[in-house]
Design a protein around this motif. Structure first.
Motif, PDB file in Angstrom:
ATOM      1  N   THR A   9       0.817  -1.209   0.000  1.00 39.55           N
ATOM      2  CA  THR A   9       0.000   0.000   0.000  1.00 39.55           C
ATOM      3  C   THR A   9       0.853   1.262   0.000  1.00 39.55           C
ATOM      4  O   THR A   9       1.822   1.369   0.739  1.00 39.55           O
ATOM      5  CB  THR A   9      -0.937  -0.004   1.229  1.00 39.55           C
ATOM      6  OG1 THR A   9      -1.802  -1.138   1.109  1.00 39.55           O
ATOM      7  CG2 THR A   9      -1.765   1.255   1.307  1.00 39.55           C
ATOM      8  N   HIS A  13      -2.924   5.161  -2.546  1.00 38.03           N
ATOM      9  CA  HIS A  13      -3.934   4.102  -2.468  1.00 38.03           C
ATOM     10  C   HIS A  13      -4.901   4.397  -1.319  1.00 38.03           C
ATOM     11  O   HIS A  13      -6.121   4.265  -1.466  1.00 38.03           O
ATOM     12  CB  HIS A  13      -3.314   2.736  -2.199  1.00 38.03           C
ATOM     13  CG  HIS A  13      -2.422   2.226  -3.271  1.00 38.03           C
ATOM     14  ND1 HIS A  13      -1.435   1.295  -3.012  1.00 38.03           N
ATOM     15  CD2 HIS A  13      -2.340   2.491  -4.597  1.00 38.03           C
ATOM     16  CE1 HIS A  13      -0.801   1.008  -4.133  1.00 38.03           C
ATOM     17  NE2 HIS A  13      -1.339   1.720  -5.110  1.00 38.03           N
ATOM     18  N   THR A  51      -2.597  -3.435  -1.133  1.00 39.62           N
ATOM     19  CA  THR A  51      -3.699  -2.881  -1.915  1.00 39.62           C
ATOM     20  C   THR A  51      -4.001  -3.828  -3.061  1.00 39.62           C
ATOM     21  O   THR A  51      -3.089  -4.290  -3.756  1.00 39.62           O
ATOM     22  CB  THR A  51      -3.330  -1.497  -2.488  1.00 39.62           C
ATOM     23  OG1 THR A  51      -3.039  -0.619  -1.408  1.00 39.62           O
ATOM     24  CG2 THR A  51      -4.470  -0.919  -3.305  1.00 39.62           C
ATOM     25  N   PRO A  58      -7.281   1.014  -7.311  1.00 40.52           N
ATOM     26  CA  PRO A  58      -7.446   0.390  -5.989  1.00 40.52           C
ATOM     27  C   PRO A  58      -8.905   0.033  -5.711  1.00 40.52           C
ATOM     28  O   PRO A  58      -9.796   0.859  -5.905  1.00 40.52           O
ATOM     29  CB  PRO A  58      -6.956   1.473  -5.016  1.00 40.52           C
ATOM     30  CG  PRO A  58      -6.049   2.328  -5.823  1.00 40.52           C
ATOM     31  CD  PRO A  58      -6.647   2.339  -7.205  1.00 40.52           C
ATOM     32  N   ILE A  61      -8.055  -2.363   0.412  1.00 41.21           N
ATOM     33  CA  ILE A  61      -6.797  -2.406   1.148  1.00 41.21           C
ATOM     34  C   ILE A  61      -6.993  -3.380   2.298  1.00 41.21           C
ATOM     35  O   ILE A  61      -7.992  -3.320   3.016  1.00 41.21           O
ATOM     36  CB  ILE A  61      -6.388  -1.021   1.689  1.00 41.21           C
ATOM     37  CG1 ILE A  61      -6.072  -0.076   0.531  1.00 41.21           C
ATOM     38  CG2 ILE A  61      -5.176  -1.148   2.619  1.00 41.21           C
ATOM     39  CD1 ILE A  61      -5.716   1.335   0.961  1.00 41.21           C
TER      40      ILE A  61
END
Length: 141
Positions: A9, A13, A51, A58, A61
């Motif tokens: 990540t 994101h 992610t 995206p 997450i």
């Protein structure tokens, strides 16, 4: 067909996901923060989040589970929820790999989250007899 990829990540994101979450997840994030989980801080420390992207956008997450803490925390975007069947298929593949590596995944969900509970049960998670910081706990082995 859309292509699922994943990567550690990044700050952008987090911004994208937080700007595109369904309103009910805003309550979940607020509830988690009240219990000591700061999503941004957690995701940016020590590569602790992944992610998931569909066609480089995206969609979710995940705070990575580990042997020490097999709890999986996931925040989905509105777009991921629009393509539920595709998302479900991808999540099943991801979970299968985590189970192979860890043997167990635990998730925590607010009691009144009537969307996530059935969805997690459809993935094979079973409700446990205990709670975690006010959340219902489900496990998959």
């Amino acid at each position: 067909m859309s292509k699922l990829t994943h990567e550690w990540t990044k700050d952008w994101h987090i911004d994208y996901v937080l700007n595109n979450i369904p309103s009910r997840l805003e309550n979940d994030l607020r509830y988690a923060k009240e219990r000591g989980l700061n999503f941004r801080e957690t995701c940016l420390k020590d590569h602790s989040c992944i992610t998931y992207l569909i066609d480089r956008v995206p969609m979710a997450i995940a705070i990575c589970p580990s042997k020490d803490d097999p709890t999986l925390w996931v925040i989905f975007t509105k777009d991921a929820l629009k393509i539920r069947f595709t998302t479900h298929r991808y999540v099943k593949k991801v979970i299968k790999n985590i189970i192979r590596d860890l043997g167990l995944i635990r998730v925590a969900v607010r009691k009144n989250n009537h969307v996530s509970l059935p969805w997690l049960e459809s993935l094979g998670f079973k409700l446990q007899d205990y709670t975690f910081k006010g959340y219902l706990v489900l496990e998959l082995k």
